[in-house]
Structure formats: C-alpha cells, structure tokens
Design a protein around this motif. Structure first.
Motif, PDB file in Angstrom:
ATOM      1  N   GLN A   6       0.853  -1.187   0.000  1.00  0.00           N
ATOM      2  CA  GLN A   6       0.000   0.000   0.000  1.00  0.00           C
ATOM      3  C   GLN A   6       0.886   1.233   0.000  1.00  0.00           C
ATOM      4  O   GLN A   6       1.913   1.262   0.659  1.00  0.00           O
ATOM      5  N   ASN A   7       0.427   2.239  -0.713  1.00  0.00           N
ATOM      6  CA  ASN A   7       1.120   3.522  -0.690  1.00  0.00           C
ATOM      7  C   ASN A   7       0.121   4.662  -0.817  1.00  0.00           C
ATOM      8  O   ASN A   7      -0.861   4.540  -1.551  1.00  0.00           O
ATOM      9  N   VAL A  21      -5.169   6.073  -2.681  1.00  0.00           N
ATOM     10  CA  VAL A  21      -4.297   5.150  -1.970  1.00  0.00           C
ATOM     11  C   VAL A  21      -4.177   3.896  -2.837  1.00  0.00           C
ATOM     12  O   VAL A  21      -5.193   3.284  -3.204  1.00  0.00           O
ATOM     13  N   CYS A  23      -3.033   0.032  -3.886  1.00  0.00           N
ATOM     14  CA  CYS A  23      -2.917  -1.302  -3.303  1.00  0.00           C
ATOM     15  C   CYS A  23      -2.549  -2.274  -4.403  1.00  0.00           C
ATOM     16  O   CYS A  23      -3.194  -2.278  -5.468  1.00  0.00           O
ATOM     17  N   THR A 108      -2.451   2.287   5.813  1.00  0.00           N
ATOM     18  CA  THR A 108      -2.213   3.686   5.472  1.00  0.00           C
ATOM     19  C   THR A 108      -2.905   4.547   6.518  1.00  0.00           C
ATOM     20  O   THR A 108      -4.126   4.462   6.686  1.00  0.00           O
ATOM     21  N   LEU A 110      -4.323   7.868   7.397  1.00  0.00           N
ATOM     22  CA  LEU A 110      -4.781   9.079   6.711  1.00  0.00           C
ATOM     23  C   LEU A 110      -5.341  10.063   7.716  1.00  0.00           C
ATOM     24  O   LEU A 110      -6.180   9.709   8.550  1.00  0.00           O
TER      25      LEU A 110
END
Lengths: 113, 115
Positions: A6-7, A21, A23, A108, A110
């Motif tokens: 994930q980024n 985001v 995946c 992630t 957020l």
C-alpha cells in the motif's frame, strides 16, 4: 515474496483535495478488499472486488470509490476527503472470498484536516 | 444487524501464563469459517487461526487453539505459554449472512503480556 503493498503509508491532507491510496498484490488473488479501522469499532469494509471489473459496496462505502482494472491492483479513491475519513486503512487480498485467509497490506494512516 | 462481540476490551497476563479471549457471533449460515487475526504494534494484520464451522474438531496452531461452541455461537481463542511477542490487538471475524465476500469484525481485545 508474497505480499500486499500500500502507498502511501502515511498521508496528511486537507478537506476536499482528491487523493488515491494504491494497493497491489503479487499472489494472483481473485479477491481484494478495503477496510478502515477506527478505535473501538474494529474493521469495517469499504469496498471489495471479486475479480477484475467486479466490485461491490461494503458496510461504509460513502465518500469512497474503487476500481479493479487489473487483477493485482485495487486503488481506493477519495474524491473529496472530509475529516470523518481520518482513519487507518487496510487493503487485503485472498484467493477466493471471505472464507479464505486474507493477506493484509501494512496500512495507510490518513489524516484529513 | 449481525454482530461479533468481543467482551474483553483489554487483558493482561504474565509471560508463560495461559489466556483466553472470548468472541461471540450471530451468523445464521450453515457452513462458514471463523477467524482470529492479530495486530501487533507494527499494525500488520496477521491470521492467527481459522476454524471451519462444519468441523467438530477445534483448530490448533502451535500455542494457539480455539474453543468452538457452534450451538452457543462462541469462538474463543486460547493462548498457551504466552510470550512477550503475543502482545497485540486480537480481532475475531465471522461471515456476513448470504455473502461469500464479507466478514464482520469484532471491536478487538488488547492483550498485554507482562514480563
């Protein structure tokens, strides 16, 4: 190494600024899913996908979009983020459906200001 | 609405002790899987154990075992010889009725293993 990535891992943004985001999984899994985790509420499913081009809403889909154009990728899109979307997000994949073991990404974090 | 209930928000035990985390669910499915996942401080969600509801035998994975009471819809996790690395949040999950693609999750139990 079999994994779900994930980024970004951390993101701070402002209300209304569109974000994505990403995946990705390298296990050739059919099923992918997005969850959000909030204190005291466990995991709640946002959207899931049974295969390429097949997606469906989970428990809390409002304010989110997804797409599944390729088997390995399942991005989560927040068109106009709001502070109530501040949360920890997880992507997961499994060979079949929810009866299979799910493999989770690292999460992630957020924050929407 | 379906629910999964983990009645112990937090527990702590001494290293090497045995601890049991409780979970009750209310699916009406006939055949289903139940799960325990672990989330250590690293945040990574990791499967601990999976139980197939049609199997009489309780699932076991090394120091982790379940006590599955189908009629009571109870699915507790027993950790034997607890280790410092077992410190984590533990979540149980069961399927949503009529869905092969969705789980419902408990709120979690924070387990602390003390040295």
């Amino acid at each position: 190494e079999a994994q779900v990535t994930q980024n970004p891992r951390y993101l701070i943004t402002v209300t209304g600024k569109k974000l994505t985001v990403t995946c990705s999984q390298n296990m050739n899994h059919e099923y992918m899913s997005w969850y959000r985790q909030d204190p005291g509420l466990g995991l709640r499913q946002i959207y899931y996908s049974m295969n390429v081009e097949v997606t469906d809403k989970g428990d809390v889909p409002e304010g989110y979009k997804v797409s599944r154009k390729e088997k390995r990728n399942f991005p989560l899109i927040l068109e106009s983020p709001s502070p109530n979307q501040t949360s920890l997000y997880f992507c997961a994949s499994s060979p079949g459906g929810a009866g299979d073991t799910q493999y989770f990404g690292p999460g992630t974090r957020l924050t929407v200001l | 609405a379906q629910t999964v209930t983990q009645s112990q928000p937090e527990m702590s035990v001494q290293e090497a002790e045995t601890v049991t985390l409780s979970c009750t669910y209310d699916t009406s499915e006939n055949n289903y899987y139940l799960f325990w996942y672990k989330q250590p401080p690293s945040r990574q969600m990791i499967l601990v154990i999976r139980q197939e509801a049609y199997k009489q035998q309780n699932a076991t994975e090394n120091r982790f075992s379940v006590n599955f009471q189908k009629a009571a819809k109870s699915f507790s996790l027993k950790i034997s010889d607890s280790q410092l690395g077992d410190t984590a949040m533990y979540f149980c999950a069961s399927p949503i009725l009529d869905s092969n693609y969705q789980l419902i999750w408990g709120a979690g139990t924070k387990l602390i293993i003390k040295p």
